[in-house]
Design an enzyme around this catalytic site. Structure first.
Site, PDB file in Angstrom:
ATOM      1  N   LYS A 116       2.813  28.592 -25.106  1.00  0.00           N
ATOM      2  CA  LYS A 116       2.739  27.164 -25.448  1.00  0.00           C
ATOM      3  C   LYS A 116       1.302  26.653 -25.382  1.00  0.00           C
ATOM      4  O   LYS A 116       0.931  25.765 -26.138  1.00  0.00           O
ATOM      5  CB  LYS A 116       3.658  26.344 -24.538  1.00  0.00           C
ATOM      6  CG  LYS A 116       5.130  26.532 -24.870  1.00  0.00           C
ATOM      7  CD  LYS A 116       5.990  25.463 -24.230  1.00  0.00           C
ATOM      8  CE  LYS A 116       7.446  25.639 -24.608  1.00  0.00           C
ATOM      9  NZ  LYS A 116       8.335  24.709 -23.893  1.00  0.00           N
ATOM     10  N   LYS A 199      13.866  35.789 -33.192  1.00  0.00           N
ATOM     11  CA  LYS A 199      14.915  34.881 -32.738  1.00  0.00           C
ATOM     12  C   LYS A 199      14.999  33.667 -33.663  1.00  0.00           C
ATOM     13  O   LYS A 199      13.975  33.182 -34.136  1.00  0.00           O
ATOM     14  CB  LYS A 199      14.563  34.423 -31.317  1.00  0.00           C
ATOM     15  CG  LYS A 199      15.688  33.787 -30.566  1.00  0.00           C
ATOM     16  CD  LYS A 199      15.204  33.310 -29.200  1.00  0.00           C
ATOM     17  CE  LYS A 199      15.957  32.056 -28.826  1.00  0.00           C
ATOM     18  NZ  LYS A 199      15.401  31.340 -27.705  1.00  0.00           N
ATOM     19  N   LYS A 202      14.195  26.604 -34.261  1.00  0.00           N
ATOM     20  CA  LYS A 202      14.084  25.385 -35.072  1.00  0.00           C
ATOM     21  C   LYS A 202      12.640  25.111 -35.450  1.00  0.00           C
ATOM     22  O   LYS A 202      12.363  24.313 -36.339  1.00  0.00           O
ATOM     23  CB  LYS A 202      14.679  24.200 -34.333  1.00  0.00           C
ATOM     24  CG  LYS A 202      13.941  23.876 -33.048  1.00  0.00           C
ATOM     25  CD  LYS A 202      14.225  22.478 -32.589  1.00  0.00           C
ATOM     26  CE  LYS A 202      13.249  22.051 -31.516  1.00  0.00           C
ATOM     27  NZ  LYS A 202      13.554  22.481 -30.166  1.00  0.00           N
TER      28      LYS A 202
END
Ligand code: TRP
Length: 335
Positions: A116, A199, A202
């Protein structure tokens, strides 16, 4: 454990935008099954969400919508505790105490923090680094024995265990040391429709890679038709057929059929027929959930009531743990 001898189970989902069918199959669908077997506590993790930038109006709306989605999917506020994380101040309060036994070294080594930080290089904040300590507080406040988490959260659960053990060793037994819960049966990880080695997410740049819980019927069918399949034409669940296997996992999750039943159903049929059937099955299963979610979103009074009662029930448990912690660390709490 409670009087009925049921183990406590905690999990949470962040209200950070669209929920994919991967999130549904991997998490929410199991939450529904688990509520009969365990004492379940589920949270909408809005405190976690602000560790990356959120539009305030969108965060408010997403919180309400996630609450509605949980209930529309079958999470029953009468069977479990369902609440919004920021409504229970004890989460922040325990985080402060646990911060004093968490090391910057271990937090900066977390894979998700590194990922992140790279992705949001303009906003590497203390909250992002402290995210796992907040998550540990979520779990430890409720003395949860079990925590269903996906692969990407395993490291955080490990840290939670470390912090619990560290605190218990320093201040004597206080926290239940939680275990990960791996769902029985279909624990399938749902992969991207565009690249089955990744994976489903969104935040994928390609909107055809994922299906959200609010996609309409045509969109769902179109995305399934475009899904990447493998060479050959046999509908078979196999390691060398990641695209088809992923679609089989989606199909079985939404129809309740087994892999074998699915293979038999589509024996002799091509990928085209199968992909259409997957799209229709997903759309059929989501239609009533979407309708119920829309109905609930219009009934804010009801949702507010559920949140209020959930926060009260959660607070009662959390306060007990927190006052024990405050006593152990030496905070004067009167007589
Ligand atoms: N970090 C989790 C996620 O993004 C959500 C979460 C917050 C959570 N607190 C939790 C999950 C406690 C399990 C237990 O998926």
């Amino acid at each position: 454990m409670t009087e009925e001898g049921k183990k406590k189970l905690f999990s949470a989902v962040q209200p950070s935008g669209a929920v994919t069918i991967g999130n549904y199959i991997g998490a929410i669908k199991n939450f529904v099954t688990l509520q009969d077997e365990y004492d379940c506590i589920y949270a909408v993790a809005d405190l976690h969400a602000i560790t990356v930038r959120q539009d305030p109006a969108a965060l408010r709306r997403n919180t309400l919508e996630l609450m509605a989605l949980f209930i529309a999917c079958g999470i029953d506020p009468n069977k479990c505790i369902l609440f919004v994380q920021s409504h229970v101040p004890a989460h922040c309060e325990l985080t402060w105490v646990l911060n004093t036994i968490a090391y910057p070294g271990e937090l900066s080594r977390m894979t998700q923090f590194k990922d992140k930080s790279a992705k949001h290089a303009e906003n590497v904040n203390m909250g992002l680094m402290d995210y796992p300590v907040l998550m540990a507080s979520d779990i430890l406040l409720y003395q949860a024995a079990l925590v269903p988490v996906g692969a990407d959260q395993k490291q955080h659960l490990e840290l939670t265990r470390d912090l619990a053990i560290r605190f218990n060793n320093r201040y004597s037994g206080t926290f239940t040391v939680p275990e990960g819960y791996i769902p029985k049966g279909n624990g399938a990880r749902i992969m991207s429709l565009a690249d089955p080695s990744r994976k489903m997410s969104k935040s994928d740049d390609n909107p055809n890679a994922f299906i959200t819980m609010s996609d309409d019927r045509d969109t769902i069918i179109r995305k399934c038709k475009r899904a990447v399949t493998d060479s050959g034409n046999e509908v078979r669940f196999a390691e060398d057929k990641p695209g088809v296997s992923n679609l089989i996992a989606i199909y079985t999750a939404f129809t309740g059929k087994t892999i074998e039943e699915t293979e038999r159903e589509f024996a002799g049929k091509g990928y085209g027929d199968f992909k259409l059937a997957v799209g229709e099955a997903v759309a059929d299963a989501l239609a009533p959930v979407q309708a119920e979610k829309a109905r609930l979103c219009k009934d804010k009074g009801y949702l507010n009531q559920v949140m209020k009662e959930g926060a009260e029930a959660a607070s009662r448990i959390a306060r007990k743990t927190l006052s024990k912690v405050y006593r152990k660390v030496g905070f004067y709490q009167g007589e």
